[in-house]
Design a protein around this motif. Structure first.
Motif, PDB file in Angstrom:
ATOM      1  N   ALA A  79       0.835  -1.372   0.194  1.00  6.98           N
ATOM      2  CA  ALA A  79       0.501   0.054   0.026  1.00  6.98           C
ATOM      3  C   ALA A  79       0.852   1.035   0.135  1.00  6.98           C
ATOM      4  CB  ALA A  79      -0.704  -0.240   1.549  1.00  6.98           C
ATOM      5  N   PHE A  80       0.477   2.255  -0.592  1.00  9.19           N
ATOM      6  CA  PHE A  80       1.077   3.658  -0.883  1.00  9.19           C
ATOM      7  C   PHE A  80      -0.065   4.214   0.335  1.00  9.19           C
ATOM      8  CE2 PHE A  80       2.621   1.724  -4.481  1.00  9.19           C
ATOM      9  CZ  PHE A  80       3.956   2.095  -4.881  1.00  9.19           C
ATOM     10  N   ASP A  81       0.583   5.615   0.877  1.00 12.08           N
ATOM     11  CA  ASP A  81      -0.528   6.860   0.836  1.00 12.08           C
ATOM     12  C   ASP A  81      -1.179   7.252   0.640  1.00 12.08           C
ATOM     13  OD1 ASP A  81       1.893   6.545   2.808  1.00 12.08           O
ATOM     14  OD2 ASP A  81       2.406   8.829   2.918  1.00 12.08           O
ATOM     15  N   GLY A  82      -2.599   6.914   1.060  1.00 13.46           N
ATOM     16  CA  GLY A  82      -3.752   6.879   0.777  1.00 13.46           C
ATOM     17  C   GLY A  82      -4.490   6.166   0.654  1.00 13.46           C
ATOM     18  N   GLY A  83      -4.053   4.852   0.119  1.00 11.28           N
ATOM     19  CA  GLY A  83      -4.694   3.542  -0.621  1.00 11.28           C
ATOM     20  C   GLY A  83      -4.631   2.696   1.041  1.00 11.28           C
ATOM     21  N   ASP A  84      -5.552   1.749   0.585  1.00 12.21           N
ATOM     22  CA  ASP A  84      -5.584   0.693   0.966  1.00 12.21           C
ATOM     23  C   ASP A  84      -5.054   0.014   2.250  1.00 12.21           C
ATOM     24  OD1 ASP A  84      -7.809   1.114  -0.766  1.00 12.21           O
ATOM     25  OD2 ASP A  84      -7.205  -1.398  -2.129  1.00 12.21           O
ATOM     26  N   ALA A 113       3.365   3.105   4.870  1.00 10.22           N
ATOM     27  CA  ALA A 113       2.416   3.622   4.613  1.00 10.22           C
ATOM     28  C   ALA A 113       0.795   4.213   5.223  1.00 10.22           C
ATOM     29  CB  ALA A 113       1.386   3.127   3.138  1.00 10.22           C
ATOM     30  N   LYS A 114       0.663   5.417   4.678  1.00  9.53           N
ATOM     31  CA  LYS A 114      -0.355   5.926   5.921  1.00  9.53           C
ATOM     32  C   LYS A 114      -1.494   6.384   4.871  1.00  9.53           C
ATOM     33  CE  LYS A 114       1.958  10.018   5.965  1.00  9.53           C
ATOM     34  NZ  LYS A 114       2.300  11.606   5.951  1.00  9.53           N
ATOM     35  N   GLY A 115      -2.742   6.059   6.606  1.00  6.36           N
ATOM     36  CA  GLY A 115      -3.976   6.563   5.692  1.00  6.36           C
ATOM     37  C   GLY A 115      -4.683   7.194   6.858  1.00  6.36           C
ATOM     38  N   GLY A 116      -6.047   7.869   6.831  1.00 14.12           N
ATOM     39  CA  GLY A 116      -6.910   8.396   7.264  1.00 14.12           C
ATOM     40  C   GLY A 116      -8.343   7.881   6.443  1.00 14.12           C
ATOM     41  N   PHE A 117      -9.164   8.120   7.625  1.00 11.44           N
ATOM     42  CA  PHE A 117      -9.926   7.444   7.119  1.00 11.44           C
ATOM     43  C   PHE A 117     -11.641   7.796   7.894  1.00 11.44           C
ATOM     44  CE2 PHE A 117      -7.686   3.927   6.565  1.00 11.44           C
ATOM     45  CZ  PHE A 117      -7.478   3.400   5.480  1.00 11.44           C
ATOM     46  N   GLU A 118     -11.549   7.336   9.064  1.00 15.85           N
ATOM     47  CA  GLU A 118     -13.001   8.378   9.817  1.00 15.85           C
ATOM     48  C   GLU A 118     -12.268   9.393  10.481  1.00 15.85           C
ATOM     49  OE1 GLU A 118     -16.720   8.544  11.577  1.00 15.85           O
ATOM     50  OE2 GLU A 118     -16.282   7.097  10.558  1.00 15.85           O
TER      51      GLU A 118
END
Length: 225
Positions: A79-84, A113-118
């Motif tokens: 996964a990459f930043d903003g991906g799954d 890798a970073k992600g943001g959701f809620e």
């Protein structure tokens, strides 16, 4: 189910270096470590445990996580930043500055890798890094106060949780585990841990004593078994 834990979040003597190397960073030597993650909807997990540390500075909230992983050589982060980021081996962090208000959800993979959701946090403003070792992987992050639209002060009490996704299971392991015990999903702010912001910095001896106290229930369960 155990009651939601309470974690005293202290200030470090020096700010951690966000490079994924938790063990070698002096900043974490005076920050209590908590373990005893639970299976989602059940009791403690006894395979592939996780340990976490949290501290704060004027810059924001720092979090370090070390994940036991006998299958570390099989980890293949994609996964990459903003991906799954939630769909591979990763940590999910939930922060709720005020009860019954917005909750902010972040994910960091074993590859960093970073992600943001809620809460739709701006992950471009947060720092994150991860390192894969021989039998574990570790990660660090700095979440600036602006990303959660709140600034902590000494004496404040927030709620938070740290959860783990395990997809590499050759040697076993529960797929979904969490620090504060949850019933059916990660997004259960009513069951999150209490994060109490302390204005002091601990000594090494105080850190050891507090770490033992925070993990007493889990360690006792292991001894009984």
């Amino acid at each position: 189910r155990a009651a939601p834990p309470t974690y005293p979040c202290h200030r470090p003597a020096t700010a951690p270096v966000v490079d994924g190397e938790v063990a070698g960073d002096p900043a974490w030597q005076t920050i209590p470590s908590v373990t005893g993650f639970s299976v989602l909807g059940n009791g403690y997990t006894y395979a592939k445990q996780t340990a976490a540390q949290l501290c704060w500075t004027d810059a924001g909230l720092f979090i370090a996580v070390v994940c036991e992983e006998p299958d570390a050589k099989l980890l293949k982060p994609q996964a990459f930043d903003g991906g799954d980021t939630w769909a591979e081996d990763s940590i999910e962090i939930f922060i709720q500055p005020k009860r019954n208000a917005d909750t902010y959800q972040f994910a960091i993979t074993a590859g960093g890798a970073k992600g943001g959701f809620e809460g739709h946090p701006d992950i471009t403003k947060m720092k994150a890094a991860a390192r894969i070792g021989d039998s574990s992987y570790s990660l660090e992050t700095l979440i600036p106060w602006a990303v959660v639209n709140a600034t902590a002060r000494a004496g404040d009490k927030w709620t938070a949780d740290i959860c783990r996704n395990i997809f590499t299971t050759k040697s076993g392991g529960d797929k979904f585990t969490c620090w504060a015990p949850l019933q059916s999903r990660f997004l259960e702010p009513e069951n999150f841990a209490s994060l109490v912001f302390e204005g002091s910095t601990l000594t090494a001896a105080q850190t050891t004593a507090l770490t033992e106290k925070l993990n007493q229930e889990y360690r006792g369960t292991l001894l009984k078994q």
